[in-house]
Design a protein around this motif. Structure first.
Motif, PDB file in Angstrom:
ATOM      1  N   GLN A 262       0.833  -1.216   0.000  1.00 47.86           N
ATOM      2  CA  GLN A 262       0.000   0.000   0.000  1.00 47.86           C
ATOM      3  C   GLN A 262       0.864   1.261   0.000  1.00 47.86           C
ATOM      4  O   GLN A 262       0.560   2.229  -0.693  1.00 47.86           O
ATOM      5  N   TRP A 263       1.933   1.253   0.773  1.00 45.23           N
ATOM      6  CA  TRP A 263       2.842   2.415   0.770  1.00 45.23           C
ATOM      7  C   TRP A 263       3.455   2.610  -0.607  1.00 45.23           C
ATOM      8  O   TRP A 263       3.542   3.720  -1.111  1.00 45.23           O
ATOM      9  N   ARG A 264       3.884   1.485  -1.215  1.00 47.07           N
ATOM     10  CA  ARG A 264       4.485   1.606  -2.551  1.00 47.07           C
ATOM     11  C   ARG A 264       3.492   2.185  -3.549  1.00 47.07           C
ATOM     12  O   ARG A 264       3.851   3.018  -4.380  1.00 47.07           O
ATOM     13  N   THR A 265       2.248   1.735  -3.458  1.00 48.92           N
ATOM     14  CA  THR A 265       1.245   2.237  -4.401  1.00 48.92           C
ATOM     15  C   THR A 265       1.057   3.746  -4.228  1.00 48.92           C
ATOM     16  O   THR A 265       0.925   4.477  -5.208  1.00 48.92           O
ATOM     17  N   LEU A 266       1.057   4.217  -2.982  1.00 57.87           N
ATOM     18  CA  LEU A 266       0.919   5.656  -2.740  1.00 57.87           C
ATOM     19  C   LEU A 266       2.062   6.427  -3.395  1.00 57.87           C
ATOM     20  O   LEU A 266       1.855   7.444  -4.055  1.00 57.87           O
ATOM     21  N   ALA A 267       3.297   5.941  -3.200  1.00 52.16           N
ATOM     22  CA  ALA A 267       4.462   6.674  -3.713  1.00 52.16           C
ATOM     23  C   ALA A 267       4.572   6.589  -5.230  1.00 52.16           C
ATOM     24  O   ALA A 267       4.903   7.565  -5.888  1.00 52.16           O
ATOM     25  N   LEU A 268       4.277   5.405  -5.782  1.00 53.87           N
ATOM     26  CA  LEU A 268       4.557   5.173  -7.206  1.00 53.87           C
ATOM     27  C   LEU A 268       3.397   5.536  -8.110  1.00 53.87           C
ATOM     28  O   LEU A 268       3.579   5.804  -9.289  1.00 53.87           O
ATOM     29  N   ALA A 269       2.175   5.541  -7.558  1.00 56.24           N
ATOM     30  CA  ALA A 269       1.014   5.773  -8.416  1.00 56.24           C
ATOM     31  C   ALA A 269       0.004   6.709  -7.778  1.00 56.24           C
ATOM     32  O   ALA A 269      -1.114   6.843  -8.264  1.00 56.24           O
ATOM     33  N   GLY A 270       0.378   7.380  -6.680  1.00 51.55           N
ATOM     34  CA  GLY A 270      -0.578   8.181  -5.925  1.00 51.55           C
ATOM     35  C   GLY A 270      -1.157   9.335  -6.717  1.00 51.55           C
ATOM     36  O   GLY A 270      -2.359   9.511  -6.839  1.00 51.55           O
ATOM     37  N   GLY A 271      -0.294  10.141  -7.307  1.00 55.03           N
ATOM     38  CA  GLY A 271      -0.752  11.303  -8.075  1.00 55.03           C
ATOM     39  C   GLY A 271      -1.001  12.521  -7.218  1.00 55.03           C
ATOM     40  O   GLY A 271      -0.974  12.450  -5.991  1.00 55.03           O
ATOM     41  N   ASP A 272      -1.215  13.658  -7.908  1.00 52.40           N
ATOM     42  CA  ASP A 272      -1.458  14.946  -7.236  1.00 52.40           C
ATOM     43  C   ASP A 272      -0.257  15.405  -6.390  1.00 52.40           C
ATOM     44  O   ASP A 272      -0.410  16.184  -5.464  1.00 52.40           O
ATOM     45  N   ASP A 273       0.944  14.918  -6.721  1.00 50.15           N
ATOM     46  CA  ASP A 273       2.119  15.292  -5.941  1.00 50.15           C
ATOM     47  C   ASP A 273       2.669  16.663  -6.334  1.00 50.15           C
ATOM     48  O   ASP A 273       3.171  17.398  -5.490  1.00 50.15           O
ATOM     49  N   TYR A 274       2.618  16.961  -7.626  1.00 49.58           N
ATOM     50  CA  TYR A 274       3.192  18.212  -8.150  1.00 49.58           C
ATOM     51  C   TYR A 274       4.634  18.400  -7.731  1.00 49.58           C
ATOM     52  O   TYR A 274       5.087  19.489  -7.421  1.00 49.58           O
ATOM     53  N   GLU A 275       5.363  17.284  -7.736  1.00 47.78           N
ATOM     54  CA  GLU A 275       6.808  17.333  -7.591  1.00 47.78           C
ATOM     55  C   GLU A 275       7.419  17.263  -8.992  1.00 47.78           C
ATOM     56  O   GLU A 275       6.738  16.906  -9.960  1.00 47.78           O
ATOM     57  N   LEU A 276       8.712  17.580  -9.081  1.00 50.20           N
ATOM     58  CA  LEU A 276       9.404  17.451 -10.365  1.00 50.20           C
ATOM     59  C   LEU A 276      10.142  16.118 -10.416  1.00 50.20           C
ATOM     60  O   LEU A 276      10.810  15.731  -9.453  1.00 50.20           O
ATOM     61  N   LEU A 277      10.003  15.439 -11.540  1.00 57.06           N
ATOM     62  CA  LEU A 277      10.735  14.215 -11.823  1.00 57.06           C
ATOM     63  C   LEU A 277      11.676  14.587 -12.963  1.00 57.06           C
ATOM     64  O   LEU A 277      11.218  15.075 -13.990  1.00 57.06           O
ATOM     65  N   PHE A 278      12.977  14.416 -12.768  1.00 58.13           N
ATOM     66  CA  PHE A 278      13.903  14.899 -13.798  1.00 58.13           C
ATOM     67  C   PHE A 278      15.140  14.015 -13.894  1.00 58.13           C
ATOM     68  O   PHE A 278      15.404  13.200 -13.008  1.00 58.13           O
ATOM     69  N   THR A 279      15.853  14.177 -14.982  1.00 55.83           N
ATOM     70  CA  THR A 279      17.071  13.395 -15.216  1.00 55.83           C
ATOM     71  C   THR A 279      18.245  14.348 -15.402  1.00 55.83           C
ATOM     72  O   THR A 279      18.064  15.491 -15.822  1.00 55.83           O
ATOM     73  N   ALA A 280      19.438  13.855 -15.090  1.00 57.11           N
ATOM     74  CA  ALA A 280      20.667  14.632 -15.312  1.00 57.11           C
ATOM     75  C   ALA A 280      21.828  13.665 -15.430  1.00 57.11           C
ATOM     76  O   ALA A 280      21.813  12.596 -14.800  1.00 57.11           O
ATOM     77  N   PRO A 281      22.831  14.020 -16.210  1.00 62.37           N
ATOM     78  CA  PRO A 281      23.992  13.141 -16.335  1.00 62.37           C
ATOM     79  C   PRO A 281      24.728  13.023 -15.003  1.00 62.37           C
ATOM     80  O   PRO A 281      24.746  13.990 -14.229  1.00 62.37           O
ATOM     81  N   PRO A 282      25.330  11.858 -14.721  1.00 57.27           N
ATOM     82  CA  PRO A 282      26.049  11.661 -13.453  1.00 57.27           C
ATOM     83  C   PRO A 282      27.120  12.735 -13.227  1.00 57.27           C
ATOM     84  O   PRO A 282      27.366  13.120 -12.084  1.00 57.27           O
ATOM     85  N   ALA A 283      27.722  13.239 -14.295  1.00 57.23           N
ATOM     86  CA  ALA A 283      28.763  14.270 -14.147  1.00 57.23           C
ATOM     87  C   ALA A 283      28.189  15.548 -13.522  1.00 57.23           C
ATOM     88  O   ALA A 283      28.931  16.377 -13.005  1.00 57.23           O
ATOM     89  N   LEU A 284      26.851  15.729 -13.595  1.00 61.91           N
ATOM     90  CA  LEU A 284      26.242  16.949 -13.056  1.00 61.91           C
ATOM     91  C   LEU A 284      25.592  16.725 -11.685  1.00 61.91           C
ATOM     92  O   LEU A 284      24.765  17.529 -11.240  1.00 61.91           O
ATOM     93  N   GLN A 285      25.971  15.640 -11.003  1.00 67.26           N
ATOM     94  CA  GLN A 285      25.420  15.385  -9.661  1.00 67.26           C
ATOM     95  C   GLN A 285      25.601  16.580  -8.723  1.00 67.26           C
ATOM     96  O   GLN A 285      24.695  16.953  -7.983  1.00 67.26           O
ATOM     97  N   GLY A 286      26.770  17.175  -8.767  1.00 64.29           N
ATOM     98  CA  GLY A 286      27.055  18.344  -7.925  1.00 64.29           C
ATOM     99  C   GLY A 286      26.167  19.522  -8.303  1.00 64.29           C
ATOM    100  O   GLY A 286      25.680  20.250  -7.423  1.00 64.29           O
ATOM    101  N   ALA A 287      25.933  19.701  -9.595  1.00 67.49           N
ATOM    102  CA  ALA A 287      25.089  20.802 -10.060  1.00 67.49           C
ATOM    103  C   ALA A 287      23.635  20.579  -9.640  1.00 67.49           C
ATOM    104  O   ALA A 287      22.910  21.531  -9.302  1.00 67.49           O
ATOM    105  N   VAL A 288      23.192  19.318  -9.623  1.00 72.31           N
ATOM    106  CA  VAL A 288      21.839  19.004  -9.148  1.00 72.31           C
ATOM    107  C   VAL A 288      21.725  19.350  -7.659  1.00 72.31           C
ATOM    108  O   VAL A 288      20.760  19.992  -7.221  1.00 72.31           O
ATOM    109  N   ALA A 289      22.738  18.967  -6.891  1.00 72.80           N
ATOM    110  CA  ALA A 289      22.732  19.274  -5.452  1.00 72.80           C
ATOM    111  C   ALA A 289      22.721  20.787  -5.236  1.00 72.80           C
ATOM    112  O   ALA A 289      22.003  21.295  -4.366  1.00 72.80           O
ATOM    113  N   ALA A 290      23.486  21.502  -6.060  1.00 72.50           N
ATOM    114  CA  ALA A 290      23.523  22.967  -5.936  1.00 72.50           C
ATOM    115  C   ALA A 290      22.162  23.577  -6.284  1.00 72.50           C
ATOM    116  O   ALA A 290      21.706  24.525  -5.634  1.00 72.50           O
TER     117      ALA A 290
END
Ligand code: ADP
Ligand code: MG
Length: 332
Positions: A262-290
């Protein structure tokens, strides 16, 4: 109070950045040189997107927040919006609270209300937002769904699943203790559009989308647009449910006992989160943290992009989980 008094009283304000605001047949925006306009509409329908007894102040907030979230996902800076409103009757207390919730969030983002339409009818709210994205040396700086590359890390902002937890409780599908419901309910009713994070991710993220229908479903759009696949660490996503962390901090006191599933379903399929899901190259890990730091928005790495199409879900032990987490679809 008639249509035009209503508009003048609740929605007409002094014009700031727009060339022309409420009151003529069109509003006028004057884009700066070397910018693109980012435009998005979202409609909120009674019984579909909100319940009849919702606080009109939070409804005003949410109606704009879901639109600002789309600008955030594109890395666009909010400029202005229009409001098309259908109301069953003029209820001044309702309009006062609705417009306060709406305009407070608008002011917080410097996004001005420049026009709209008002009619009698079933309660329905449609907002169109306009944002700006720079074009540098002929290149748009917009974040798109189509840019994810094999090898990129996959990240999500903030928390997941709490909005859906609150919705399920309000619909009577599960019972939550009052303090937990109150917390989860703020995520459902007053989501935080991640505008500052979206801006900070320009030039860093290779792709982005906002999570409205559920993490895995929205990720599916990125994978399809980018022609790639992904591995998602399901249990890391599950740990981002604020209510779950809250419960873990005070074990057993709260009388809710959801299964891992049930917890997994909430996190993976819950919806209405309005968070950002994004990708970045591993070389830019520091830039993502910044970017996370600069925008004061928590960001968590939840997986990786790979060349082989398809979505692989792993649990905390690295075992593959079956993906049966359907996301929201109005017509499915
Ligand atoms: P028209 O009939 O030319 O479309 P309206 O009479 O519907 O214009 O609206 C008058 C003005 O009020 C227009 O500038 C319109 O953009 C604005 N307006 C109407 N409804 C709203 C609203 N809910 N919020 C903000 N502006 C609105
Ligand atoms: Mg009109």
């Amino acid at each position: 109070m008639g249509e035009f008094d209503l508009i003048a009283h609740y929605f007409k304000r002094p014009v700031r950045r727009a060339a022309l605001g409420v009151g003529d047949d069109c509003a006028l925006l004057q884009p700066k040189a070397d910018t693109q306009l980012a435009i998005s509409s979202d409609m909120l329908v009674l019984g579909r997107h909100f319940l009849a007894d919702v606080d009109p102040r939070t409804l005003g907030h949410k109606a704009l927040a879901v639109n600002l979230s789309d600008l955030a996902a594109c890395g666009a800076k909010p400029l202005a919006f229009t409001l098309a409103l259908s109301l069953p009757h003029v209820d001044e207390a309702w309009l006062a609270a609705f417009s306060q919730g709406l305009l407070a969030l608008a002011d917080a983002h410097g996004c001005e209300l420049i026009g709209g339409d008002t009619t009698a009818g079933p309660l329905n709210i449609c907002i169109t937002v306009f944002g700006e994205v720079p074009v540098t040396r002929g290149q748009s700086q917009a974040l798109l769904r189509s840019g994810a590359q094999a090898g990129d890390d996959l990240y999500v902002s903030g928390t997941l699943g709490d909005a859906r937890l609150a919705l399920d409780a309000l619909l009577g599908k599960l019972k939550l203790p009052d303090d937990l419901l109150a917390r989860a309910r703020t995520r459902l009713e007053t989501p935080t559009p991640r505008v500052a994070l979206g801006l900070a991710l320009r030039g860093v993220a290779s792709s982005a989308i906002d999570i409205s229908d559920g993490l895995l479903g929205d990720l599916g759009h990125v994978l399809q647009s980018s022609g790639v696949g992904a591995t998602v660490m399901a249990d890391i996503a599950t740990e981002l449910i604020a209510a779950r962390a809250y419960l873990t901090g005070a074990t057993g006191q709260f009388g809710i006992n959801l299964s891992n599933e049930q917890w997994r379903t909430l996190a993976l399929a819950g919806g209405d989160d309005y968070e950002l899901l994004f990708t970045a190259p591993p070389a830019l890990q520091g830039a993502v943290a910044a970017a996370a730091q600069a925008s004061q928005t928590p960001v968590t790495r939840i997986g990786q992009i790979h060349a082989t199409p398809g979505l692989q879900l792993l649990d905390r032990h690295g075992q593959t989980l079956e993906n049966h987490y359907a996301s929201f679809d109005h017509f499915a």
